[in-house]
Scaffold this motif. Structure first.
Motif, short mmCIF file in Angstrom:
data_model
loop_
_atom_site.label_atom_id
_atom_site.label_comp_id
_atom_site.label_asym_id
_atom_site.label_seq_id
_atom_site.Cartn_x
_atom_site.Cartn_y
_atom_site.Cartn_z
N TRP A 115 -11.38 26.24 -59.76
CA TRP A 115 -10.53 26.28 -60.96
C TRP A 115 -9.07 26.59 -60.62
N PRO A 116 -8.46 25.79 -59.77
CA PRO A 116 -7.07 26.07 -59.35
C PRO A 116 -6.08 26.04 -60.50
N ASP A 117 -6.39 25.28 -61.56
CA ASP A 117 -5.46 25.22 -62.68
C ASP A 117 -5.45 26.52 -63.48
N GLU A 118 -6.44 27.37 -63.24
CA GLU A 118 -6.49 28.65 -63.93
C GLU A 118 -6.19 29.82 -63.00
N ARG A 122 -0.80 29.58 -57.47
CA ARG A 122 0.38 29.46 -58.31
C ARG A 122 0.16 30.06 -59.70
N LYS A 123 -1.10 30.12 -60.13
CA LYS A 123 -1.42 30.65 -61.46
C LYS A 123 -1.73 32.14 -61.43
N GLN A 204 4.40 29.68 -65.01
CA GLN A 204 3.05 29.18 -64.73
C GLN A 204 2.44 28.50 -65.94
N THR A 205 2.83 28.96 -67.11
CA THR A 205 2.27 28.41 -68.35
C THR A 205 3.38 28.05 -69.32
N THR A 259 -7.99 26.20 -74.83
CA THR A 259 -7.01 25.42 -74.08
C THR A 259 -7.45 23.96 -74.00
N ARG A 261 -8.23 22.36 -71.54
CA ARG A 261 -9.32 22.24 -70.57
C ARG A 261 -10.59 22.96 -71.02
#
Length: 356
Positions: A115-118, A122-123, A204-205, A259, A261
């Motif tokens: 879950w790199p997007d979470e 970087r997150k 990040q968001t 979200t 996702r």
């Protein structure tokens, strides 16, 4: 520059619905494209407090974690009626143990590229959020020694902010609207000018979106007003003495956000107003790099930007709450007034969590 693409003008109810956009489907009415959520309870007892809602892929990964350990720190349960729940494993029964278990699994997932997007590097925030037995209960905290008072507190444990959506925990933040009164020739207050920041493109968001004047998540152990003071200086260069003298607590806004996702973010925002007195000399300025710029906008322009989808979703609902409190939005000028006001103060269907 990253940021929002303006939409066709939305109603204010549509603005609220974009933020408060999730309802728990009834188990008997699940559609083929809907996931079955599993409650995360504090202990193996089905009557223990629910602290989160887990999607199937998280439950599956926790099963992998448990299967690979000689002393599993996660447990999986099913009642004779078919009800399922996940809990901490046997012996994980103090605040510090729970915090350690969640920390280890979140860091392992981060380092393993899950879950790199979470929770990717970087997150990752390196900020710890508190988790409470009762999300609407007392905001207590044991301090540095998490086990000093055992389980006598509402506080249950703490965990990495970035992973909150993966585990569906209730999170808490502060939003303060900084504004100036616009008086008419008769001395009355016909409207307001609001200080509106644009989020930095490196955030990040929600990079590039418009935001509330001051906003931030409340870390474990930090008081609500202390968080307002901290964020006011870090994000807007507003001195502590100004905040403590003029900021006024005005309530809370709460909503259940899913979200794009599919991650669940039930959130409570403590709201504050800061009306700058005439000739105060205070002008919000970026400081820590999270904000690109500030602009003083008439409230009518703020509403125009909200309707165009240019605000971060939860910032828009805080500003709508401001309009309700100031009597700008009324039952006579807003056809969806009652639903809007009700949706600004949701409970995330929390009473159903442990019953799923």
């Amino acid at each position: 520059m990253p940021g929002p693409t303006p939409t066709a003008p939305q109603t204010l109810l549509q603005v609220v619905q974009a933020c408060d956009n999730f309802r728990i489907p009834a188990r008997s009415a699940l559609q083929p494209d809907q996931e079955k959520l599993v409650p995360w309870l504090l202990s193996s007892s089905p009557s223990s407090p629910a602290v989160g809602l887990l999607r199937p892929e998280i439950v599956a990964q926790l099963r992998v974690e448990a299967a690979s350990s000689p002393s599993p720190t996660w447990a999986f349960h099913q009642s004779t009626a078919g009800k399922e729940w996940v809990s901490f494993g046997e012996g994980v029964d103090t605040p510090s143990q729970r915090s350690r278990v969640v920390k280890e699994v979140c860091e392992r997932w981060r380092d393993g590229g899950l879950w790199p997007d979470e929770i990717g590097p970087r997150k990752w925030r390196d900020e710890l959020y508190p988790v409470y037995r009762n999300p609407f209960g007392r905001r207590d905290c044991p301090g540095d020694d998490e086990d000093a008072r055992g389980d006598a507190l509402n506080y249950a444990f703490r965990m990495e902010r970035a992973a909150s959506g993966l585990f569906g925990i209730v999170t808490y933040g502060v939003h303060m609207t900084v504004y100036e009164e616009v008086r008419g020739e008769d001395g009355q207050i016909p409207s307001y000018n609001v200080w509106v920041p644009r989020r930095a493109a490196t955030k990040q968001t929600w990079p590039g979106y418009l935001d509330n004047s001051v906003a931030g998540g409340i870390e474990a152990g930090l008081g609500v007003l202390d968080c307002v003071v901290k964020e006011s200086m870090e994000e807007a260069s507003i001195p502590e003495d100004i905040v403590r003298r003029y900021a006024r607590a005005t309530g809370t806004v709460s909503y259940f956000f899913q979200t794009p996702r599919g991650w669940l973010q039930p959130e409570v925002e403590y709201t504050y107003d800061l009306c700058l007195p005439p000739n105060s000399g205070v002008q919000p300025q970026p400081l820590d790099g999270e904000v690109e710029s500030f602009e003083l906008l008439p409230l009518a322009k703020v509403v125009e930007h909200m309707r165009a989808g240019l605000f971060k979703y939860n910032c828009a609902v805080v500003l709508i709450d401001l309009m309700v409190r100031k009597g700008i939005l009324t039952p006579d000028n807003e056809p969806d007034y009652h639903e809007i006001v009700t949706r600004l103060h949701g409970r995330f269907e929390y009473d159903r969590w442990a019953l799923l």
